[in-house]
Enzyme design. Sequence first.
Site, PDB file in Angstrom:
ATOM      1  N   ASP A   1       7.014 -34.951 -17.545  1.00  0.00           N
ATOM      2  CA  ASP A   1       5.987 -34.699 -18.552  1.00  0.00           C
ATOM      3  C   ASP A   1       6.142 -33.302 -19.178  1.00  0.00           C
ATOM      4  OD1 ASP A   1       3.222 -35.445 -19.723  1.00  0.00           O
ATOM      5  OD2 ASP A   1       2.863 -33.492 -18.812  1.00  0.00           O
TER       6      ASP A   1
ATOM      7  N   ASN B   1      -8.794 -35.617 -20.201  1.00  0.00           N
ATOM      8  CA  ASN B   1      -8.467 -34.421 -19.417  1.00  0.00           C
ATOM      9  C   ASN B   1      -9.516 -33.329 -19.645  1.00  0.00           C
ATOM     10  OD1 ASN B   1      -6.135 -35.582 -18.478  1.00  0.00           O
ATOM     11  ND2 ASN B   1      -4.735 -34.368 -19.734  1.00  0.00           N
TER      12      ASN B   1
ATOM     13  N   HIS C   1       6.951 -32.647 -23.145  1.00  0.00           N
ATOM     14  CA  HIS C   1       6.111 -31.895 -24.085  1.00  0.00           C
ATOM     15  C   HIS C   1       6.927 -30.785 -24.761  1.00  0.00           C
ATOM     16  CE1 HIS C   1       2.147 -33.501 -23.289  1.00  0.00           C
ATOM     17  NE2 HIS C   1       2.260 -33.308 -21.986  1.00  0.00           N
TER      18      HIS C   1
ATOM     19  N   ASP D   1       5.057 -37.621 -13.392  1.00  0.00           N
ATOM     20  CA  ASP D   1       4.214 -37.590 -14.592  1.00  0.00           C
ATOM     21  C   ASP D   1       5.043 -37.759 -15.873  1.00  0.00           C
ATOM     22  OD1 ASP D   1       2.415 -36.761 -16.683  1.00  0.00           O
ATOM     23  OD2 ASP D   1       1.197 -35.785 -15.151  1.00  0.00           O
TER      24      ASP D   1
ATOM     25  N   THR E   1      -3.218 -37.794 -18.513  1.00  0.00           N
ATOM     26  CA  THR E   1      -2.856 -37.699 -17.096  1.00  0.00           C
ATOM     27  C   THR E   1      -3.992 -38.004 -16.118  1.00  0.00           C
ATOM     28  OG1 THR E   1      -1.098 -36.156 -17.562  1.00  0.00           O
ATOM     29  CG2 THR E   1      -2.006 -36.088 -15.329  1.00  0.00           C
TER      30      THR E   1
ATOM     31  N   TYR F   1      -4.430 -28.323  -5.556  1.00  0.00           N
ATOM     32  CA  TYR F   1      -3.449 -28.383  -6.635  1.00  0.00           C
ATOM     33  C   TYR F   1      -2.892 -27.008  -6.957  1.00  0.00           C
ATOM     34  CZ  TYR F   1      -0.959 -29.237 -10.854  1.00  0.00           C
ATOM     35  OH  TYR F   1       0.062 -29.307 -11.774  1.00  0.00           O
TER      36      TYR F   1
ATOM     37  N   HIS G   1       1.449 -37.343 -25.549  1.00  0.00           N
ATOM     38  CA  HIS G   1       1.063 -38.714 -25.220  1.00  0.00           C
ATOM     39  C   HIS G   1      -0.446 -38.724 -25.378  1.00  0.00           C
ATOM     40  CE1 HIS G   1      -0.172 -36.856 -21.418  1.00  0.00           C
ATOM     41  NE2 HIS G   1       0.957 -36.173 -21.550  1.00  0.00           N
TER      42      HIS G   1
ATOM     43  N   ASP H   1       2.173 -42.171 -14.950  1.00  0.00           N
ATOM     44  CA  ASP H   1       0.882 -42.385 -15.606  1.00  0.00           C
ATOM     45  C   ASP H   1       1.000 -42.813 -17.062  1.00  0.00           C
ATOM     46  OD1 ASP H   1       2.009 -39.906 -16.084  1.00  0.00           O
ATOM     47  OD2 ASP H   1       0.116 -38.799 -16.061  1.00  0.00           O
ATOM     48  N   HIS H   2       2.086 -42.415 -17.730  1.00  0.00           N
ATOM     49  CA  HIS H   2       2.223 -42.720 -19.168  1.00  0.00           C
ATOM     50  C   HIS H   2       3.609 -42.308 -19.625  1.00  0.00           C
ATOM     51  CE1 HIS H   2       1.916 -38.408 -19.655  1.00  0.00           C
ATOM     52  NE2 HIS H   2       0.786 -38.417 -18.972  1.00  0.00           N
TER      53      HIS H   2
HETATM   54  P1  AMP Z   1      -1.355 -33.771 -19.617  1.00  0.00           P
HETATM   55  O1  AMP Z   1      -2.061 -32.725 -20.418  1.00  0.00           O
HETATM   56  O2  AMP Z   1      -2.080 -35.066 -19.708  1.00  0.00           O
HETATM   57  O3  AMP Z   1       0.073 -33.829 -19.967  1.00  0.00           O
HETATM   58  O4  AMP Z   1      -1.458 -33.326 -18.110  1.00  0.00           O
HETATM   59  C1  AMP Z   1      -0.375 -32.916 -17.314  1.00  0.00           C
HETATM   60  C2  AMP Z   1      -0.740 -31.674 -16.610  1.00  0.00           C
HETATM   61  O5  AMP Z   1      -1.906 -31.873 -15.809  1.00  0.00           O
HETATM   62  C3  AMP Z   1       0.273 -31.201 -15.593  1.00  0.00           C
HETATM   63  O6  AMP Z   1       1.356 -30.526 -16.192  1.00  0.00           O
HETATM   64  C4  AMP Z   1      -0.556 -30.282 -14.729  1.00  0.00           C
HETATM   65  O7  AMP Z   1      -0.587 -29.000 -15.278  1.00  0.00           O
HETATM   66  C5  AMP Z   1      -1.944 -30.861 -14.822  1.00  0.00           C
HETATM   67  N1  AMP Z   1      -2.302 -31.451 -13.524  1.00  0.00           N
HETATM   68  C6  AMP Z   1      -1.740 -32.514 -12.946  1.00  0.00           C
HETATM   69  N2  AMP Z   1      -2.324 -32.786 -11.761  1.00  0.00           N
HETATM   70  C7  AMP Z   1      -3.302 -31.887 -11.601  1.00  0.00           C
HETATM   71  C8  AMP Z   1      -4.276 -31.651 -10.584  1.00  0.00           C
HETATM   72  N3  AMP Z   1      -4.337 -32.406  -9.490  1.00  0.00           N
HETATM   73  N4  AMP Z   1      -5.133 -30.651 -10.763  1.00  0.00           N
HETATM   74  C9  AMP Z   1      -5.079 -29.886 -11.863  1.00  0.00           C
HETATM   75  N5  AMP Z   1      -4.179 -30.041 -12.863  1.00  0.00           N
HETATM   76  C10 AMP Z   1      -3.296 -31.028 -12.735  1.00  0.00           C
HETATM   77 ZN    ZN Z   2       0.605 -37.240 -17.336  1.00  0.00          ZN
HETATM   78 ZN    ZN Z   3       1.488 -34.509 -20.520  1.00  0.00          ZN
END
Ligand code: AMP
Ligand code: ZN
Ligand code: ZN
Length: 455
Positions: free
Chosen positions: A192, A94, A196, A37, A73, A157, A338, A240-241
């Site tokens: 990721d 999200n 952050h 990620d 994500t 998860y 992101h 993903d990004h």
């Molecule tokens: P973002 O807020 O877009 O950076 O999302 C990244 C976060 O999404 C990760 O650090 C996880 O905490 C969460 N995440 C990733 N995969 C899953 C999943 N399958 N189910 C629930 N949370 C997830």
């Molecule tokens: Zn991500």
């Molecule tokens: Zn993130």
Amino acid sequence: MFMMKLLVLLLFSVFITGCRGNSSYSLTPKLLLVSFDGFRADYLQKYEFPHLQNFIKEGVLVENVKNVFITKTFPNHYSIVTGLYEESHGIVANSMYDAVTKKHFSDSNDKDPFWWNEAVPIWVTNQLQENRTSAAAMWPGTDVPIHNTTPSYFMNYNSSVSFAERLNNITLWLSNSNPPVTFATLYWEEPDASGHKYGPEDKENMRTVLKEIDKHIGDLVHKLKMLGLWENLNVIITSDHGMTQCSKDRLINLDRCIDHSDYTLIDLTPVAAILPKRNRTEVYNKLKICSPQMTVYLKEDIPARFYYQHNDRIQPIILVAEEGWTIVLNKSLSKCDHGYDNSLPSMHPFLAAHGPAFHKGYKHSTINSVDIYPMMCHILGLKPRPNNGTFGNTKCLLVDQWCINLLEAIGIVISALLVLTTLTCLIIIMKNRLSVPHPFSRLQLQDDDDDPLIG
Ligand code: AMP
Ligand code: ZN
Ligand code: ZN
């Protein structure tokens, strides 16, 4: 002559490539899709990755993958496995709200199939084929019964499960299941989480986490080799990004522009999703003058290039922060993030792939993340569902496809034109030669004509 040779050579290479494609890889193709990620494309140039570079040396690298908008994500992982833009697969953020059913979605409340059923991910299509099985170690959506189907093997998860445990499960399922697992996914939260926390430009901390990721890749390859899976398995490593550097001063505070009671906040930053409570125009007018670093769109005015409009889950007003800026409320803090405009290079991840389906030592500049899906379907021999990807964009990566780049195409067209021009000239010259009368007979005619005059 040279041109003729060139043409013959070209035809010969098409023939050879075609033949090679039919016989080069195993009859039961298998594919492991791995996501780290938030792995920004330029980390590859800025940091050292001995294991990943070895993987690339024997496989292919796409230096830049254009992800989908919004750059988050859940939506981007779902685009990779469906080949669809967010407006078409329905995971548009999200955090989501559906006004008809009044349902909410978030990363801690993502198990309702309602959210996922607008599309069919590749692991479901793979499962529905006779004698094929999918397995997943935590890719978003894989622990949800989408169209009543989960992968045969999956993990619920849980972010505290180690990479080693996820890898153990995946390799166990890939080697021991019957019918065999032909499609598997593996997901890891880094870089990721560190991106952050520290920001992508914090060299010291990012070096530490990226070194660890490279070690994970080394462990993955080592394990696959030990289990005898390496030679026949296609492995895609992607993300993903990317991630943008932040600053505590680059804040856009919504509370300074509009009262909370005017709207419901569905998602905050860097793309805020706003559901007005009463008067949409009034809310829009207040937000529009809020900050020069934030673009405010009514849903119908969202630029077509985002492919982010035609879905009920996209809210009536969205706010898009400029790169590096954070939308906040009075009490929230800034963080590197992101989510921004997907044309920004800082948002883009990379893709590397290795295995019998892929060339060895080939580098490609760019593809779209939605192009990965038709390529994966091709490798697995699955009929792709309607999607927004272009298979042609990934042909150069694959051993069973013939591809030419733009320069080669221009060269071929110019060569063909030269050959045609030369042939036409030759024909005209030959024709002229044939139609010109023999000089001797002409002289004779003149002699005859002149006779009466002389006489
Ligand atoms: P973002 O807020 O877009 O950076 O999302 C990244 C976060 O999404 C990760 O650090 C996880 O905490 C969460 N995440 C990733 N995969 C899953 C999943 N399958 N189910 C629930 N949370 C997830
Ligand atoms: Zn991500
Ligand atoms: Zn993130």
